[in-house]
Write a protein that holds these residues in place. Structure first.
Motif, short mmCIF file in Angstrom:
data_model
loop_
_atom_site.label_atom_id
_atom_site.label_comp_id
_atom_site.label_asym_id
_atom_site.label_seq_id
_atom_site.Cartn_x
_atom_site.Cartn_y
_atom_site.Cartn_z
N ALA A 9 26.49 15.81 69.86
CA ALA A 9 26.90 14.50 70.38
C ALA A 9 28.08 14.56 71.34
CB ALA A 9 27.24 13.57 69.23
N GLY A 10 28.62 15.72 71.60
CA GLY A 10 29.82 15.81 72.43
C GLY A 10 29.55 15.56 73.90
N LEU A 11 30.58 15.12 74.60
CA LEU A 11 30.49 14.93 76.04
C LEU A 11 30.58 16.28 76.74
CD1 LEU A 11 32.90 11.88 76.53
CD2 LEU A 11 30.39 11.87 76.64
N ALA A 12 29.95 16.36 77.89
CA ALA A 12 30.02 17.56 78.70
C ALA A 12 31.44 17.75 79.20
CB ALA A 12 29.05 17.47 79.87
N GLU A 64 38.16 2.53 77.19
CA GLU A 64 38.89 2.17 75.97
C GLU A 64 38.18 2.57 74.69
OE1 GLU A 64 41.90 0.87 75.81
OE2 GLU A 64 42.21 0.33 77.91
N LEU A 65 36.84 2.53 74.69
CA LEU A 65 36.11 2.73 73.43
C LEU A 65 35.01 3.78 73.49
CD1 LEU A 65 35.82 -1.00 72.31
CD2 LEU A 65 37.15 0.79 71.18
N TRP A 66 34.17 3.74 74.51
CA TRP A 66 33.00 4.61 74.50
C TRP A 66 33.38 6.08 74.59
CZ3 TRP A 66 30.31 7.88 77.92
CH2 TRP A 66 29.01 8.21 77.51
N VAL A 67 34.31 6.43 75.49
CA VAL A 67 34.72 7.83 75.60
C VAL A 67 35.39 8.31 74.32
CG1 VAL A 67 36.22 9.45 76.83
CG2 VAL A 67 34.76 7.89 78.12
N PRO A 68 36.35 7.55 73.74
CA PRO A 68 36.92 8.00 72.46
C PRO A 68 35.86 8.13 71.36
CG PRO A 68 38.31 6.31 73.43
CD PRO A 68 37.06 6.38 74.27
N TYR A 69 34.90 7.21 71.33
CA TYR A 69 33.81 7.28 70.36
C TYR A 69 33.02 8.58 70.54
CZ TYR A 69 28.87 6.50 69.12
OH TYR A 69 27.59 6.63 68.67
N CYS A 70 32.64 8.88 71.76
CA CYS A 70 31.86 10.10 72.02
C CYS A 70 32.65 11.35 71.68
CB CYS A 70 31.41 10.14 73.48
SG CYS A 70 30.15 8.91 73.87
N ARG A 71 33.92 11.36 72.00
CA ARG A 71 34.75 12.54 71.68
C ARG A 71 34.88 12.71 70.17
NH1 ARG A 71 35.69 14.38 76.42
NH2 ARG A 71 36.66 13.24 78.11
N GLU A 72 35.11 11.62 69.46
CA GLU A 72 35.23 11.70 68.00
C GLU A 72 33.91 12.11 67.37
OE1 GLU A 72 36.21 8.68 64.38
OE2 GLU A 72 37.47 8.50 66.16
N LEU A 73 32.81 11.52 67.83
CA LEU A 73 31.50 11.88 67.30
C LEU A 73 31.19 13.34 67.59
CD1 LEU A 73 29.07 10.78 65.75
CD2 LEU A 73 28.07 10.14 67.95
N GLY A 74 31.60 13.83 68.75
CA GLY A 74 31.38 15.23 69.11
C GLY A 74 32.10 16.20 68.18
N GLU A 75 33.19 15.75 67.56
CA GLU A 75 33.88 16.60 66.59
C GLU A 75 33.14 16.67 65.26
OE1 GLU A 75 37.87 15.13 66.22
OE2 GLU A 75 38.28 15.36 68.36
N ILE A 76 32.29 15.67 64.99
CA ILE A 76 31.54 15.61 63.73
C ILE A 76 30.13 16.14 63.91
CG2 ILE A 76 30.61 14.03 61.97
CD1 ILE A 76 32.90 12.09 62.77
N VAL A 77 29.49 15.77 65.02
CA VAL A 77 28.10 16.10 65.28
C VAL A 77 28.03 16.98 66.52
CG1 VAL A 77 25.81 15.15 65.77
CG2 VAL A 77 27.40 13.89 64.29
N GLU A 78 27.62 18.21 66.34
CA GLU A 78 27.64 19.19 67.42
C GLU A 78 26.89 18.72 68.66
OE1 GLU A 78 25.74 23.56 68.19
OE2 GLU A 78 26.62 23.18 66.22
#
Length: 177
Positions: free
Chosen positions: A35-38, A19-33
């Protein structure tokens, strides 16, 4: 808004991650190179690590739930909107050093539709309450420099830089040149 502590159970942690951690990581990955999920990321591959981390008495994770149909329902099955979360870890000062015990904020996220409504302040307040309960006199965190919105929010709260974490890929390190 209901604040709930996430316990170290596989079902509760899986729900939080979905619900939260995956969306957080995906959103952060769009801002911080960095920080994205594999691409091949699977929750099952990270689940044990998160459960083990929450099993530590120094670590806490709280989620904010809106419109919880049954506020006493287990987190794994509750019908609610997962609006945000904050993770913290107690950091006791070694006796050799003259610095205070602190609570370190790890991951911190508020869904876009809840930003600007005070939820971030509520989550920080929950962390501050825990810090006080544990005798910590300082709150600390790391912020990605590319995450300008987060940095601006932290500065508004009164956070100030205390140190810089710098990085370089090993193959790009310039030694003696």
């Amino acid at each position: 808004m209901q604040m709930r502590r996430v316990r170290a159970t596989e079902a509760a942690v899986r729900r939080y991650m979905e619900e939260l951690w995956v969306p957080y990581c995906r959103e952060l990955g769009e801002i911080v190179e960095s920080a994205g999920l594999a691409d091949e990321f699977e929750i099952a591959d990270e689940l044990d690590w998160h459960v083990d981390r929450l099993d530590s008495p120094e670590t806490r994770l709280w989620v904010a739930l809106e419109d919880a149909a049954d506020p006493s329902a287990r987190l794994a099955t509750i019908e609610a909107t997962f609006a945000g979360f904050i993770t913290t870890e107690l950091e006791a000062a070694p006796e050799a050093f003259a610095w205070p015990d602190r609570l370190v904020v790890g991951d911190f996220y508020v869904r876009e539709s809840y930003r600007g409504d005070g939820l971030a302040d509520e989550l920080i307040a929950r962390a501050v309450q825990f810090a006080r309960e544990e005798g910590c006199s300082e709150l600390a965190l790391d912020a990605d420099v590319d995450n300008e919105r987060a940095v601006a929010y932290y500065e508004k709260l009164g956070f100030e830089p205390a140190r810089y974490r710098m990085r370089v890929p090993i193959e790009e390190l310039s030694l003696g040149e």
